[in-house]
Design an enzyme around this catalytic site. Structure first.
Site, mmCIF file in Angstrom:
data_model
loop_
_atom_site.group_PDB
_atom_site.id
_atom_site.type_symbol
_atom_site.label_atom_id
_atom_site.label_comp_id
_atom_site.label_asym_id
_atom_site.label_seq_id
_atom_site.Cartn_x
_atom_site.Cartn_y
_atom_site.Cartn_z
ATOM 1 N N HIS A 114 -57.981 -18.620 28.296
ATOM 2 C CA HIS A 114 -58.058 -17.243 27.801
ATOM 3 C C HIS A 114 -58.007 -17.181 26.281
ATOM 4 O O HIS A 114 -57.623 -16.166 25.706
ATOM 5 C CB HIS A 114 -56.933 -16.396 28.391
ATOM 6 C CG HIS A 114 -57.035 -16.245 29.871
ATOM 7 N ND1 HIS A 114 -56.430 -17.104 30.750
ATOM 8 C CD2 HIS A 114 -57.719 -15.351 30.631
ATOM 9 C CE1 HIS A 114 -56.720 -16.734 31.992
ATOM 10 N NE2 HIS A 114 -57.498 -15.676 31.946
ATOM 11 N N HIS A 119 -65.030 -16.639 32.528
ATOM 12 C CA HIS A 119 -64.840 -18.003 33.025
ATOM 13 C C HIS A 119 -66.057 -18.483 33.824
ATOM 14 O O HIS A 119 -65.977 -19.498 34.511
ATOM 15 C CB HIS A 119 -63.604 -18.070 33.918
ATOM 16 C CG HIS A 119 -62.375 -17.504 33.312
ATOM 17 N ND1 HIS A 119 -61.873 -17.979 32.126
ATOM 18 C CD2 HIS A 119 -61.555 -16.500 33.696
ATOM 19 C CE1 HIS A 119 -60.774 -17.286 31.820
ATOM 20 N NE2 HIS A 119 -60.572 -16.379 32.750
ATOM 21 N N ASP A 143 -53.161 -11.180 37.688
ATOM 22 C CA ASP A 143 -53.861 -11.529 38.931
ATOM 23 C C ASP A 143 -52.899 -11.571 40.114
ATOM 24 O O ASP A 143 -53.188 -11.059 41.198
ATOM 25 C CB ASP A 143 -54.536 -12.902 38.796
ATOM 26 C CG ASP A 143 -55.756 -12.871 37.870
ATOM 27 O OD1 ASP A 143 -56.329 -11.780 37.686
ATOM 28 O OD2 ASP A 143 -56.120 -13.929 37.341
ATOM 29 N N GLY A 152 -60.108 -12.543 35.766
ATOM 30 C CA GLY A 152 -60.837 -12.035 34.621
ATOM 31 C C GLY A 152 -62.217 -12.663 34.514
ATOM 32 O O GLY A 152 -62.447 -13.778 34.984
ATOM 33 N N SER A 153 -63.152 -11.949 33.882
ATOM 34 C CA SER A 153 -64.457 -12.529 33.585
ATOM 35 C C SER A 153 -64.344 -13.376 32.314
ATOM 36 O O SER A 153 -63.298 -13.428 31.667
ATOM 37 C CB SER A 153 -65.496 -11.422 33.414
ATOM 38 O OG SER A 153 -65.710 -10.786 34.656
#
Lengths: 333, 333
Positions: free
Chosen positions: B221, B58, B111, B55-56
């Site tokens: 998250h 990070h 993921d 995911g973006s």
């Protein structure tokens, strides 16, 4: 109740952080505890030394830029407060390699005064210095006739990088002064805040904003900007920052710039990348070539949310010096 | 009213940021728009390729670690959401140089699933892959029998750096798998939050804390941690993060570690340096040698305030691979 931060006693934050910082970069820097300054771990060969400094709270500026290709020493004051002349003088002595010392000073009254006294003390000891005064903040242009003039902000990174590269190549003290002044003259910065910063130990930010406002033209010490404006899409906000700089630098088709998109402390990489995207879109439309870009949080104002944009009118010489190798804790290529 | 951030339509943030990011680093990376991935600008010579993603939100992970000595490609999903198998497969194809592809996957259900499907699709096309599953988050150790296991957090930086160095030297796909698994096995991370993060377009953080609380054992998250604990001096908080890691890795006198002090998004460099100072004081007391340190915001959770500490039990081989040259947007030495 103080805002939660990762600190012990707020009064100890800067010295404790300096110790932790130096411990992370033993191959690059050495930390002198008292008086406090950071100097390169290795100093070999004759060259003009570069010394900068100022209040803490702007990290990685300046201590993160000590190393090959950039500064020889940096002098951190307390948070948002100038280092003392005594500290600065000690750093000048530690950095000097017999070719003179270039002082790079952001234009704030305390810094200007203390660097000037330190330069006089160093002269008494036979160390020649010159001072580049960095005053790139367009928000404070023309304010206060007879006042302190424009503040120094993120263009100082370009001055340190470019003069640092030239110093490694053996440029003289006077050549470095001229180069630093040219970079300063060719660069302007504008910043905005989405939220202000909180000093360690304080229970609230230095100013509040309504949900639909931004603070335009802020500096890097949590002070108010020059105007309160409506919040809007990043596209619009970047336009408000960029257009006055383009106008002042008289940038147009065929001109070339080095662009610095700088986070003020709590601005996420995704947001800074989006700002850079909008900035390059504007410059593309104008036919201005973005020769190089630096995007990240380099000159911060504690945990302020927001960003600054710096444009530096570039030519082949400046780009070549920008590209020269650098090896510091915060900037390496 | 959404929290003020530097965005246009929040739905466009990731693609717009990727464009702005790639534009800042044209010598290092190339950005493929659709499907979205980032790949090295130059791909010369045969070697095993390294691909990671997730995911973006990070950043700089993972796109900031694409370049010589680290990743060959990175695949960003939407904020906090896995990239699709189709995206990952396209990145594998773009990165492959005929020697196989090492997939570095943080342990999150989405993921893991999408990288697995992508690996199967790649196999159908004759590209061999191996997967290093990174699961270093000690806070989630032993939770949920039969559940997803420990989360993957900041140790992924060490896996990417160390395997990246070995790949440049011609290590085989199976050797890299073994090396990556050894790094993962030898590393544990713990994190705490002083304030949670806000998703772009949302009007409040993902959780609230009282003035005298921290969230202990958070992931990346914006989810709750494993316990709410009292806020205290950084000395105490670093002890709470460090002691369980030291115990789990059975670190003692004469052992050596690579330490990562990681900001979660809005944590100032001064605070991270202070954390590093406290961490090294604890390890010094135990006689544990801090061979190398990385201090900065590398694996973020949007604008979360807080930090993680990762310790990796090190030996000469791992330190030597850690020290090997790297040239990426976010890590260069």
């Amino acid at each position: 109740m103080p805002v939660r931060q990762l600190v012990n006693d707020p009064a100890d934050l800067v010295p404790e952080a300096l110790r932790g910082f130096a411990r992370a970069h033993p191959a690059l820097v050495r930390h002198n505890e008292d008086p406090a300054f950071v100097v390169r771990a290795r100093q070999e060969g004759a060259k003009v030394a570069l010394v900068s400094g100022g209040g803490s709270g702007h990290e990685p500026l300046h201590v993160g830029f000590v190393g090959e290709g950039m500064l020889d020493a940096a002098v951190p004051g307390a948070v948002f407060a100038s280092p003392t002349a005594y500290q600065i003088k000690a750093a000048i002595e530690a950095a000097d390699r017999g070719q003179g010392v270039l002082l790079i000073v952001k234009n704030y009254t305390g810094d200007v005064l203390n660097f000037q006294i330190a330069a006089e003390l160093a002269a008494d000891d036979g160390i020649e210095t010159r001072t580049v005064l960095v005053d790139d903040d367009l928000a404070t242009d023309g304010q206060d006739e007879g006042g302190p003039g424009r503040r120094g902000t993120a263009a100082v990174v370009a001055v340190e990088k470019i003069c640092g590269a030239a110093a490694e190549r053996g440029a003289s003290l006077d050549d470095l002064l001229a180069l630093g002044e040219r970079v300063t003259r060719s660069a302007r910065t504008l910043a905005l805040a989405l939220a202000s910063c909180t000093q360690p130990g304080q229970d609230r930010p230095s100013f509040d904003l309504a949900d639909d406002e931004i603070e335009f033209g802020v500096g890097i010490h949590g002070e108010h900007g020059v105007a309160r404006r409506p919040y809007g899409p990043v596209r619009d906000l970047v336009g408000e920052l960029t257009r006055p700089i383009v106008k002042t630098l008289e940038l147009g088709h065929g001109d070339s710039v080095i662009a610095i998109v700088n986070g003020l402390g709590s601005t996420h990489d995704l947001e800074l990348a989006a700002v850079h995207g909008e900035l390059t879109a504007i410059l593309d439309d104008l036919g201005v070539d973005v020769a190089r870009s630096l995007v990240g949080s380099y000159v911060t104002s504690l945990d302020m949310r927001g960003c600054s944009i710096t444009l530096l009118r570039a030519d082949d010489e400046l780009v070549e010096l920008w590209d020269a190798p650098v090896r510091t804790p915060a900037l390496t290529w």
